[in-house]
Scaffold this active site. Structure first.
Site, PDB file in Angstrom:
ATOM      1  N   ASP A  59      -0.278 -18.167  19.509  1.00 57.33           N
ATOM      2  CA  ASP A  59       0.499 -17.196  18.755  1.00 57.33           C
ATOM      3  C   ASP A  59       1.825 -17.788  18.297  1.00 57.33           C
ATOM      4  O   ASP A  59       2.151 -18.926  18.590  1.00 57.33           O
ATOM      5  CB  ASP A  59       0.639 -15.855  19.464  1.00 57.33           C
ATOM      6  CG  ASP A  59       1.386 -15.944  20.761  1.00 57.33           C
ATOM      7  OD1 ASP A  59       2.305 -16.776  20.843  1.00 57.33           O
ATOM      8  OD2 ASP A  59       1.067 -15.174  21.675  1.00 57.33           O
ATOM      9  N   ALA A  82       0.094 -11.778  10.356  1.00 59.49           N
ATOM     10  CA  ALA A  82       0.280 -11.453  11.761  1.00 59.49           C
ATOM     11  C   ALA A  82       1.366 -10.411  11.969  1.00 59.49           C
ATOM     12  O   ALA A  82       2.437 -10.494  11.378  1.00 59.49           O
ATOM     13  CB  ALA A  82       0.637 -12.714  12.533  1.00 59.49           C
ATOM     14  N   GLY A  83       1.064  -9.461  12.813  1.00 59.15           N
ATOM     15  CA  GLY A  83       2.034  -8.435  13.137  1.00 59.15           C
ATOM     16  C   GLY A  83       1.314  -7.234  13.708  1.00 59.15           C
ATOM     17  O   GLY A  83       0.110  -7.082  13.501  1.00 59.15           O
ATOM     18  N   TYR A 150       7.797  -0.040  12.943  1.00 61.99           N
ATOM     19  CA  TYR A 150       6.833  -0.836  12.166  1.00 61.99           C
ATOM     20  C   TYR A 150       7.383  -1.066  10.760  1.00 61.99           C
ATOM     21  O   TYR A 150       7.488  -2.193  10.274  1.00 61.99           O
ATOM     22  CB  TYR A 150       5.481  -0.109  12.108  1.00 61.99           C
ATOM     23  CG  TYR A 150       4.581  -0.597  11.005  1.00 61.99           C
ATOM     24  CD1 TYR A 150       4.011  -1.869  11.079  1.00 61.99           C
ATOM     25  CD2 TYR A 150       4.301   0.190   9.889  1.00 61.99           C
ATOM     26  CE1 TYR A 150       3.198  -2.341  10.055  1.00 61.99           C
ATOM     27  CE2 TYR A 150       3.484  -0.269   8.866  1.00 61.99           C
ATOM     28  CZ  TYR A 150       2.936  -1.534   8.952  1.00 61.99           C
ATOM     29  OH  TYR A 150       2.140  -1.995   7.940  1.00 61.99           O
ATOM     30  N   LYS A 154       8.931  -4.653   8.881  1.00 65.28           N
ATOM     31  CA  LYS A 154       8.450  -5.221   7.607  1.00 65.28           C
ATOM     32  C   LYS A 154       9.596  -5.310   6.599  1.00 65.28           C
ATOM     33  O   LYS A 154       9.697  -6.258   5.829  1.00 65.28           O
ATOM     34  CB  LYS A 154       7.314  -4.358   7.037  1.00 65.28           C
ATOM     35  CG  LYS A 154       6.042  -4.389   7.879  1.00 65.28           C
ATOM     36  CD  LYS A 154       5.318  -5.709   7.702  1.00 65.28           C
ATOM     37  CE  LYS A 154       4.011  -5.753   8.473  1.00 65.28           C
ATOM     38  NZ  LYS A 154       3.285  -7.010   8.298  1.00 65.28           N
ATOM     39  N   LEU A 200      -6.503   6.563  10.354  1.00 65.30           N
ATOM     40  CA  LEU A 200      -7.345   7.739  10.132  1.00 65.30           C
ATOM     41  C   LEU A 200      -8.848   7.430  10.085  1.00 65.30           C
ATOM     42  O   LEU A 200      -9.622   7.999  10.865  1.00 65.30           O
ATOM     43  CB  LEU A 200      -6.908   8.435   8.830  1.00 65.30           C
ATOM     44  CG  LEU A 200      -7.698   9.679   8.463  1.00 65.30           C
ATOM     45  CD1 LEU A 200      -7.536  10.763   9.508  1.00 65.30           C
ATOM     46  CD2 LEU A 200      -7.261  10.208   7.087  1.00 65.30           C
ATOM     47  N   ASP A 326       5.634   9.491  11.141  1.00 63.08           N
ATOM     48  CA  ASP A 326       4.882   9.682   9.897  1.00 63.08           C
ATOM     49  C   ASP A 326       5.809  10.044   8.748  1.00 63.08           C
ATOM     50  O   ASP A 326       6.742  10.828   8.928  1.00 63.08           O
ATOM     51  CB  ASP A 326       3.864  10.826  10.051  1.00 63.08           C
ATOM     52  CG  ASP A 326       2.466  10.319  10.370  1.00 63.08           C
ATOM     53  OD1 ASP A 326       2.299   9.093  10.489  1.00 63.08           O
ATOM     54  OD2 ASP A 326       1.550  11.155  10.503  1.00 63.08           O
TER      55      ASP A 326
HETATM   56  C1  UD1 Z   1       0.784   3.261   7.596  1.00 66.16           C
HETATM   57  C2  UD1 Z   1       1.364   2.641   6.348  1.00 66.16           C
HETATM   58  C3  UD1 Z   1       0.418   1.655   5.709  1.00 66.16           C
HETATM   59  C4  UD1 Z   1      -0.062   0.642   6.717  1.00 66.16           C
HETATM   60  C5  UD1 Z   1      -0.693   1.384   7.892  1.00 66.16           C
HETATM   61  C6  UD1 Z   1      -1.061   0.382   8.951  1.00 66.16           C
HETATM   62  C7  UD1 Z   1       2.706   4.441   5.442  1.00 66.16           C
HETATM   63  C8  UD1 Z   1       2.887   5.373   4.318  1.00 66.16           C
HETATM   64  N1  UD1 Z   1       1.632   3.685   5.376  1.00 66.16           N
HETATM   65  O1  UD1 Z   1      -0.232   4.100   7.230  1.00 66.16           O
HETATM   66  O2  UD1 Z   1       1.098   0.981   4.653  1.00 66.16           O
HETATM   67  O3  UD1 Z   1      -1.023  -0.198   6.133  1.00 66.16           O
HETATM   68  O4  UD1 Z   1       0.257   2.260   8.453  1.00 66.16           O
HETATM   69  O5  UD1 Z   1      -1.419   1.000  10.128  1.00 66.16           O
HETATM   70  O6  UD1 Z   1       3.492   4.364   6.367  1.00 66.16           O
HETATM   71  N2  UD1 Z   1      -3.852  10.965  10.572  1.00 66.16           N
HETATM   72  C9  UD1 Z   1      -4.340  12.076  11.244  1.00 66.16           C
HETATM   73  N3  UD1 Z   1      -5.037  11.876  12.416  1.00 66.16           N
HETATM   74  C10 UD1 Z   1      -5.241  10.614  12.941  1.00 66.16           C
HETATM   75  C11 UD1 Z   1      -4.757   9.494  12.238  1.00 66.16           C
HETATM   76  C12 UD1 Z   1      -4.046   9.704  11.058  1.00 66.16           C
HETATM   77  O7  UD1 Z   1      -4.161  13.220  10.811  1.00 66.16           O
HETATM   78  O8  UD1 Z   1      -5.865  10.506  14.017  1.00 66.16           O
HETATM   79  C13 UD1 Z   1      -3.112  11.167   9.312  1.00 66.16           C
HETATM   80  C14 UD1 Z   1      -1.679  10.660   9.357  1.00 66.16           C
HETATM   81  O9  UD1 Z   1      -0.789  11.639   9.796  1.00 66.16           O
HETATM   82  C15 UD1 Z   1      -1.459  10.265   7.891  1.00 66.16           C
HETATM   83  C16 UD1 Z   1      -2.851   9.832   7.409  1.00 66.16           C
HETATM   84  O10 UD1 Z   1      -3.782  10.399   8.336  1.00 66.16           O
HETATM   85  O11 UD1 Z   1      -1.063  11.401   7.150  1.00 66.16           O
HETATM   86  C17 UD1 Z   1      -3.045   8.325   7.400  1.00 66.16           C
HETATM   87  O12 UD1 Z   1      -2.623   7.793   8.642  1.00 66.16           O
HETATM   88  P1  UD1 Z   1      -2.933   6.276   9.062  1.00 66.16           P
HETATM   89  O13 UD1 Z   1      -4.325   5.906   8.714  1.00 66.16           O
HETATM   90  O14 UD1 Z   1      -2.497   6.093  10.474  1.00 66.16           O
HETATM   91  O15 UD1 Z   1      -2.019   5.436   8.109  1.00 66.16           O
HETATM   92  P2  UD1 Z   1      -0.448   5.580   7.745  1.00 66.16           P
HETATM   93  O16 UD1 Z   1       0.329   5.888   8.956  1.00 66.16           O
HETATM   94  O17 UD1 Z   1      -0.316   6.442   6.548  1.00 66.16           O
END
Ligand code: UD1
Length: 366
Positions: A59, A82-83, A150, A154, A200, A326
């Site tokens: 690493d 990496a990150g 995070y 960046k 998600l 978020d």
């Molecule tokens: C964030 C970054 C993105 C990065 C990613 C890496 C922003 C806008 N985007 O994405 O550039 O590539 O992290 O991890 O910050 N959600 C739920 N339930 C879950 C998981 C997520 O409701 O179990 C919702 C979140 O609240 C969000 C959406 O789904 O509204 C997307 O979430 P997620 O996939 O974690 O990505 P971001 O946090 O948007």
């Protein structure tokens, strides 16, 4: 330019990028500590491409390790992935994020400078945009005011790169990812975190296949069309083709230099012709930012709806409180990459979900 160093921390985006880079005949060197990925991904890359990247299981903590990689190889460009990358996790473990994402990037940049490796493509994120700025985010939208470690990490690295581009001749492309999802069409590589997923779609897929009981929707009463936040999701293979376009751009882009030996005579020279960078003063600096997104958006409920349709599974869900860190709606203006890189995303929402489901089903069959 033929030899690329890819720094990994998980096998997701970076493994797909390795496949495309090998298929484009680059020599690929991987530097990964396997924190959040499995070595078996290398075998899968080999079975897709018939080629092997050179792999260092190290690493970026140790300057000597990075040094050794640069001594042993003549590296033309670094794709620095990496990150750590989960918004919520970063609120719980801020110092891990600062250390992994900032301090270790600094180590890499130091060694790159010593070895006169001047090209870097950096995995940045949409979350560097000021969350109070209006959507859609263009590359000109103000950054900062980040809401989680995070995003802050960046943001700091982007600014370090800017300094180095201005004062040390580093050539930088920052790629600001929106929300990458999907998997390789072979079903062999995809997002497979060692832990419970934070993002998600991987979470939804694990509920669909019964590994997790239900999806928690992080609140459904926002001022949006269905009450859940929207994001600019982009298929991983589109995201990766954006990297290949950036690599072409950084190679072809000519820079104006002043030749010291001939007292200021100007010449246009392409990067691959640049044998001895110390002989020149830079007239221009190279620092580009591109959004990698589609300029379209989907809400959490829409993703859930499509996932139910594609998988044919019920996918239970509950409404849960807002997730710390978020941000609100997030999608981009995607025109700059189209104009300057000739790149745009093509894959549809069904392909995102079908490919992810295909990957999960193949994993389960072992
Ligand atoms: C964030 C970054 C993105 C990065 C990613 C890496 C922003 C806008 N985007 O994405 O550039 O590539 O992290 O991890 O910050 N959600 C739920 N339930 C879950 C998981 C997520 O409701 O179990 C919702 C979140 O609240 C969000 C959406 O789904 O509204 C997307 O979430 P997620 O996939 O974690 O990505 P971001 O946090 O948007």
């Amino acid at each position: 330019m033929k030899t690329l160093l890819l720094t990994w921390w998980t096998g997701y985006i970076w493994s797909h990028c390795t496949v495309d880079a090998l298929e484009a005949w680059y020599e690929v060197i991987i530097f990964d500590n396997l924190t959040n990925s499995q070595q078996s991904v290398i075998d899968k890359i080999q079975s897709i491409t018939g080629k092997s990247p050179k792999f260092y299981h190290w690493d970026l903590r140790n300057l000597e390790d990075i040094e050794a990689v640069f001594r042993e190889n003549s590296i033309d460009a670094v794709l620095h992935f990496a990150g750590l990358k989960a918004v919520w996790e970063s609120t719980q473990k801020p110092f891990e994020y600062y250390e992994n994402n900032v301090t270790w990037s600094m180590n890499l940049l130091q060694v790159m400078k010593q070895h006169q490796c001047r090209n870097i493509i950096f995995s940045s994120t949409a979350s560097v945009y000021n969350p109070f700025a209006p959507v859609p985010f263009s590359e000109e939208t103000p950054t900062g005011n980040t809401t989680n470690p995070y995003a802050t990490s960046k943001y700091i690295v982007e600014n370090m790169l800017r300094d180095l581009a201005l004062h040390s001749g580093l050539r930088v492309i920052n790629l600001r990812y929106f929300n990458p999802i999907g998997a390789h069409q072979s079903g062999l590589i995809g997002e497979d975190p060692n832990d419970i997923p934070n993002n998600l779609l991987p979470y939804v897929m694990k509920v669909a296949n019964g590994e997790l009981p239900e999806l928690r929707i992080f609140w459904d009463d926002y001022d949006t069309r269905d009450g859940t936040w929207v994001r600019d999701y982009i298929h991983i293979s589109d995201l990766v083709s954006g990297h290949m376009a950036a690599l072409e751009y950084i190679q072809k882009h000519t820079i104006t230099l002043v030749d010291r030996a001939s007292a200021g005579e100007m010449q246009q020279i392409s990067l691959s012709q640049l044998q001895n960078p110390n002989m020149y003063d830079h007239e221009t600096w190279f620092f580009e930012i591109f959004n990698l997104g589609r300029g379209e958006w989907s809400s959490v409920l829409e993703i859930l709806h499509w996932a139910r349709e594609v998988t044919g599974k019920e996918i239970p869900s509950v409404i849960a409180p807002r997730r710390p860190g978020d941000i609100g709606d997030c999608y981009c203006r995607a025109g700059k990459a189209k104009i300057m890189l000739g790149w745009e995303a093509h894959k549809s929402v069904y392909e995102w979900i079908e490919d992810s489901w295909n990957f999960i089903c193949k994993q389960n069959k072992g």
